[in-house]
Motif scaffolding. Structure first.
Motif, PDB file in Angstrom:
ATOM      1  N   VAL A  45       0.820  -1.211   0.000  1.00 50.00           N
ATOM      2  CA  VAL A  45       0.000   0.000   0.000  1.00 50.00           C
ATOM      3  C   VAL A  45       0.857   1.265   0.000  1.00 50.00           C
ATOM      4  N   ASP A  46       2.178   1.096  -0.020  1.00 48.67           N
ATOM      5  CA  ASP A  46       3.071   2.244  -0.147  1.00 48.67           C
ATOM      6  C   ASP A  46       3.436   2.402  -1.630  1.00 48.67           C
ATOM      7  N   HIS A  47       4.580   2.931  -1.939  1.00 48.75           N
ATOM      8  CA  HIS A  47       4.971   3.187  -3.334  1.00 48.75           C
ATOM      9  C   HIS A  47       5.824   2.075  -3.941  1.00 48.75           C
ATOM     10  N   THR A  48       5.865   0.920  -3.302  1.00 52.47           N
ATOM     11  CA  THR A  48       6.700  -0.186  -3.795  1.00 52.47           C
ATOM     12  C   THR A  48       6.389  -0.533  -5.244  1.00 52.47           C
ATOM     13  N   GLN A  49       5.127  -0.718  -5.574  1.00 50.56           N
ATOM     14  CA  GLN A  49       4.765  -1.123  -6.936  1.00 50.56           C
ATOM     15  C   GLN A  49       5.150  -0.061  -7.961  1.00 50.56           C
ATOM     16  N   GLN A  50       5.004   1.197  -7.633  1.00 48.44           N
ATOM     17  CA  GLN A  50       5.381   2.266  -8.558  1.00 48.44           C
ATOM     18  C   GLN A  50       6.890   2.316  -8.771  1.00 48.44           C
ATOM     19  N   ILE A  51       7.629   2.134  -7.698  1.00 49.90           N
ATOM     20  CA  ILE A  51       9.094   2.132  -7.797  1.00 49.90           C
ATOM     21  C   ILE A  51       9.548   0.970  -8.690  1.00 49.90           C
ATOM     22  N   ILE A  52       8.958  -0.186  -8.504  1.00 49.27           N
ATOM     23  CA  ILE A  52       9.283  -1.348  -9.342  1.00 49.27           C
ATOM     24  C   ILE A  52       8.947  -1.057 -10.805  1.00 49.27           C
ATOM     25  N   SER A  53       7.771  -0.516 -11.058  1.00 52.96           N
ATOM     26  CA  SER A  53       7.352  -0.207 -12.435  1.00 52.96           C
ATOM     27  C   SER A  53       8.294   0.795 -13.095  1.00 52.96           C
ATOM     28  N   ASP A  54       8.672   1.832 -12.357  1.00 52.82           N
ATOM     29  CA  ASP A  54       9.589   2.836 -12.902  1.00 52.82           C
ATOM     30  C   ASP A  54      10.946   2.215 -13.220  1.00 52.82           C
ATOM     31  N   TRP A  55      11.456   1.382 -12.325  1.00 52.67           N
ATOM     32  CA  TRP A  55      12.748   0.742 -12.527  1.00 52.67           C
ATOM     33  C   TRP A  55      12.694  -0.185 -13.736  1.00 52.67           C
ATOM     34  N   LEU A  56      11.622  -0.961 -13.831  1.00 43.20           N
ATOM     35  CA  LEU A  56      11.490  -1.893 -14.952  1.00 43.20           C
ATOM     36  C   LEU A  56      11.367  -1.175 -16.292  1.00 43.20           C
ATOM     37  N   SER A  57      10.745  -0.008 -16.308  1.00 42.64           N
ATOM     38  CA  SER A  57      10.625   0.721 -17.567  1.00 42.64           C
ATOM     39  C   SER A  57      11.996   1.088 -18.121  1.00 42.64           C
ATOM     40  N   GLU A  58      12.980   1.199 -17.249  1.00 44.40           N
ATOM     41  CA  GLU A  58      14.330   1.537 -17.683  1.00 44.40           C
ATOM     42  C   GLU A  58      15.218   0.313 -17.939  1.00 44.40           C
ATOM     43  N   TYR A  59      15.008  -0.775 -17.185  1.00 44.19           N
ATOM     44  CA  TYR A  59      15.945  -1.903 -17.237  1.00 44.19           C
ATOM     45  C   TYR A  59      15.326  -3.233 -17.675  1.00 44.19           C
ATOM     46  N   GLN A  60      14.069  -3.249 -18.034  1.00 50.68           N
ATOM     47  CA  GLN A  60      13.371  -4.498 -18.347  1.00 50.68           C
ATOM     48  C   GLN A  60      14.013  -5.290 -19.481  1.00 50.68           C
ATOM     49  N   GLU A  61      14.628  -4.629 -20.434  1.00 52.52           N
ATOM     50  CA  GLU A  61      15.196  -5.324 -21.584  1.00 52.52           C
ATOM     51  C   GLU A  61      16.324  -6.275 -21.206  1.00 52.52           C
ATOM     52  N   ARG A  62      16.962  -6.050 -20.092  1.00 54.14           N
ATOM     53  CA  ARG A  62      18.090  -6.904 -19.686  1.00 54.14           C
ATOM     54  C   ARG A  62      17.638  -8.212 -19.055  1.00 54.14           C
ATOM     55  N   PHE A  63      16.422  -8.259 -18.534  1.00 55.38           N
ATOM     56  CA  PHE A  63      15.965  -9.403 -17.758  1.00 55.38           C
ATOM     57  C   PHE A  63      14.713 -10.022 -18.373  1.00 55.38           C
ATOM     58  N   ILE A  64      14.524 -11.299 -18.087  1.00 55.45           N
ATOM     59  CA  ILE A  64      13.221 -11.913 -18.281  1.00 55.45           C
ATOM     60  C   ILE A  64      12.459 -11.557 -17.008  1.00 55.45           C
ATOM     61  N   VAL A  65      11.322 -10.879 -17.120  1.00 51.94           N
ATOM     62  CA  VAL A  65      10.637 -10.360 -15.938  1.00 51.94           C
ATOM     63  C   VAL A  65       9.270 -11.009 -15.785  1.00 51.94           C
ATOM     64  N   ILE A  66       8.989 -11.471 -14.580  1.00 54.10           N
ATOM     65  CA  ILE A  66       7.675 -12.003 -14.219  1.00 54.10           C
ATOM     66  C   ILE A  66       7.248 -11.255 -12.965  1.00 54.10           C
ATOM     67  N   ILE A  67       6.075 -10.645 -13.011  1.00 51.56           N
ATOM     68  CA  ILE A  67       5.570  -9.918 -11.840  1.00 51.56           C
ATOM     69  C   ILE A  67       4.283 -10.578 -11.381  1.00 51.56           C
ATOM     70  N   VAL A  68       4.212 -10.864 -10.087  1.00 51.04           N
ATOM     71  CA  VAL A  68       3.029 -11.469  -9.486  1.00 51.04           C
ATOM     72  C   VAL A  68       2.598 -10.540  -8.359  1.00 51.04           C
ATOM     73  N   ARG A  69       1.311 -10.225  -8.317  1.00 55.93           N
ATOM     74  CA  ARG A  69       0.832  -9.317  -7.269  1.00 55.93           C
ATOM     75  C   ARG A  69      -0.266  -9.986  -6.433  1.00 55.93           C
ATOM     76  N   GLY A  70      -0.136  -9.853  -5.130  1.00 54.19           N
ATOM     77  CA  GLY A  70      -1.198 -10.248  -4.223  1.00 54.19           C
ATOM     78  C   GLY A  70      -1.398 -11.732  -4.020  1.00 54.19           C
ATOM     79  N   VAL A  71      -0.339 -12.522  -4.187  1.00 51.96           N
ATOM     80  CA  VAL A  71      -0.530 -13.958  -4.013  1.00 51.96           C
ATOM     81  C   VAL A  71       0.494 -14.606  -3.075  1.00 51.96           C
ATOM     82  N   ILE A  72       1.198 -13.806  -2.324  1.00 51.70           N
ATOM     83  CA  ILE A  72       2.188 -14.385  -1.412  1.00 51.70           C
ATOM     84  C   ILE A  72       1.467 -15.010  -0.242  1.00 51.70           C
TER      85      ILE A  72
END
Length: 72
Positions: A45-72
């Motif tokens: 409920v803080d800014h974690t998801q936004q920070i992740i999204s912003d970071w991925l927009s810049e570096y996503q091409e280097r990694f295979i990325v899988i994002i899962v939300r709300g299932v831990i």
């Protein structure tokens, strides 16, 4: 010849806005090329998801990325 096997990095987060950028930047600094990044966020409920999204927009091409939300 050595095979370049896939290495998975799994990050579980919940309200980690104070630490997530440092963690992601340490992943970015890895020199191994064949990396898969799996991020599981437990409905932060803080800014974690936004920070992740912003970071991925810049570096996503280097990694295979899988994002899962709300299932831990």
């Amino acid at each position: 010849m050595m095979e370049n096997k896939l290495v998975s990095i799994v990050i579980a987060t919940f309200n980690a806005e104070k630490y997530i950028l440092d963690l992601l930047d340490s992943v970015k600094k890895q020199t191994y090329e064949n990396l898969e990044l799996i991020i599981a966020d437990d409905c932060s409920v803080d800014h974690t998801q936004q920070i992740i999204s912003d970071w991925l927009s810049e570096y996503q091409e280097r990694f295979i990325v899988i994002i899962v939300r709300g299932v831990i």
